[in-house]
Design an enzyme around this catalytic site. Sequence first.
Site, PDB file in Angstrom:
ATOM      1  N   ASP A  56      -2.498  -0.861   4.940  1.00  0.00           N
ATOM      2  CA  ASP A  56      -3.429   0.182   4.520  1.00  0.00           C
ATOM      3  C   ASP A  56      -4.169  -0.337   3.301  1.00  0.00           C
ATOM      4  O   ASP A  56      -3.603  -0.435   2.209  1.00  0.00           O
ATOM      5  CB  ASP A  56      -2.664   1.466   4.196  1.00  0.00           C
ATOM      6  CG  ASP A  56      -3.592   2.657   3.966  1.00  0.00           C
ATOM      7  OD1 ASP A  56      -4.789   2.438   3.701  1.00  0.00           O
ATOM      8  OD2 ASP A  56      -3.116   3.809   4.043  1.00  0.00           O
TER       9      ASP A  56
ATOM     10  N   GLU B 217      -7.117   1.029   2.382  1.00  0.00           N
ATOM     11  CA  GLU B 217      -7.995   2.167   2.141  1.00  0.00           C
ATOM     12  C   GLU B 217      -9.215   2.121   3.063  1.00  0.00           C
ATOM     13  O   GLU B 217      -9.809   1.069   3.288  1.00  0.00           O
ATOM     14  CB  GLU B 217      -8.436   2.275   0.675  1.00  0.00           C
ATOM     15  CG  GLU B 217      -9.108   3.606   0.325  1.00  0.00           C
ATOM     16  CD  GLU B 217      -8.238   4.828   0.671  1.00  0.00           C
ATOM     17  OE1 GLU B 217      -8.210   5.224   1.846  1.00  0.00           O
ATOM     18  OE2 GLU B 217      -7.590   5.370  -0.238  1.00  0.00           O
TER      19      GLU B 217
ATOM     20  N   ASP C 284      -4.769   8.852  -0.988  1.00  0.00           N
ATOM     21  CA  ASP C 284      -5.385  10.116  -1.399  1.00  0.00           C
ATOM     22  C   ASP C 284      -4.475  11.303  -1.134  1.00  0.00           C
ATOM     23  O   ASP C 284      -4.918  12.441  -1.053  1.00  0.00           O
ATOM     24  CB  ASP C 284      -6.730  10.310  -0.694  1.00  0.00           C
ATOM     25  CG  ASP C 284      -6.595  10.316   0.826  1.00  0.00           C
ATOM     26  OD1 ASP C 284      -5.467  10.165   1.341  1.00  0.00           O
ATOM     27  OD2 ASP C 284      -7.628  10.470   1.513  1.00  0.00           O
TER      28      ASP C 284
END
Length: 355
Positions: free
Chosen positions: A241, A243, A317
Amino acid sequence: MVTVRSALRRAKRSLLALAAATAVTGLATGTLVASGAAPAWAASLPCDIYASGGTPCVAAHSTTRALYASYNGPLYQVRRSSNNTYQSIYPLSAGGVANAATQDSFCAGTTCVITRIYDQSGHGNDLVQAPAGGAAGGPDNLANATAAPVTVGGHKAYGVYVAPGTGYRDDSTSGIATGDAAEGEYAIFDGTHVNNGCCFDYGNAETNNDDNGAGHMEAIYFGTEKAWGYGSGNGPWIMADMENGLFSGSSAGYNAGDPAISDRFTTAMIEGEPNQWAILGGNAQSGGVSTLYSGVRPSGYNPMHKEGAIILGIGGDNSKSSAGTFYEGVMTSGYPSAATENSVQASIVAAGYAT
């Protein structure tokens, strides 16, 4: 393309890690390091091996065991619902398995949640209840302390059972890679407890709990989410990941070289340095780790803009629709060599994870 300088750096690290690799060569046959010595896994645990390889741990988290042979501090903390009091759980001995009996006694007749996962590295990067973020409110739920029982080396222990809505975080860290700095990460997950929610991660994330754009994360993802990237088979897959994308290779979408891995205890590794990163994976109960991808960064992710927060069970997030189980994991300073990663895997196998 990987630069000559980068290749030389990794070759040097491979030489530095040779002693660590040699130390665990006899694990499969149960031989000792030297006459009268303790088994190699007890003498050289994952963070000892990373240090020997020149890429020391800067975060080390586990609710099941110590990750340094000398570590005898707290592993994690629980809170019981009957009176909201706290208890820290320590290893049975230095370098040992968690003393599950302490938790069982403390939580008898009531329920407990895991409130803190201590950082064993000395950098103070403890994981605690995650706050709200750009994708979801908070604070997040805490894991049921008894929902993931296992044995390690024949001793009872508990993992971190992440149901959707559960998450841990540290936004103010020490020693974690930022910008385009090199790092390595590994974690042991339950390969049978997954979903396609975003995002069951462990690793480097934003410090403000928001989506700050491509390259602001570098975390291990494990699950069956296919919206951004996926590998062969039906999953789960180990991906990075970074982003605005879960990557299984050099580009978004499907990458055949990243196969589904669903071993009951799965070793997942991500490594990253300037315009070079890798995925490694294997069975945490047997065998070595395989390199599932090694190469350049995806378009738009070079250079990286890592921020240095640490997350577990959520996205950068605070996306928190994921499910999974975490047993142990570390983050390093520097890009670990192949010899180091193979030695770490041998040490993990020798630890004896079982149901």
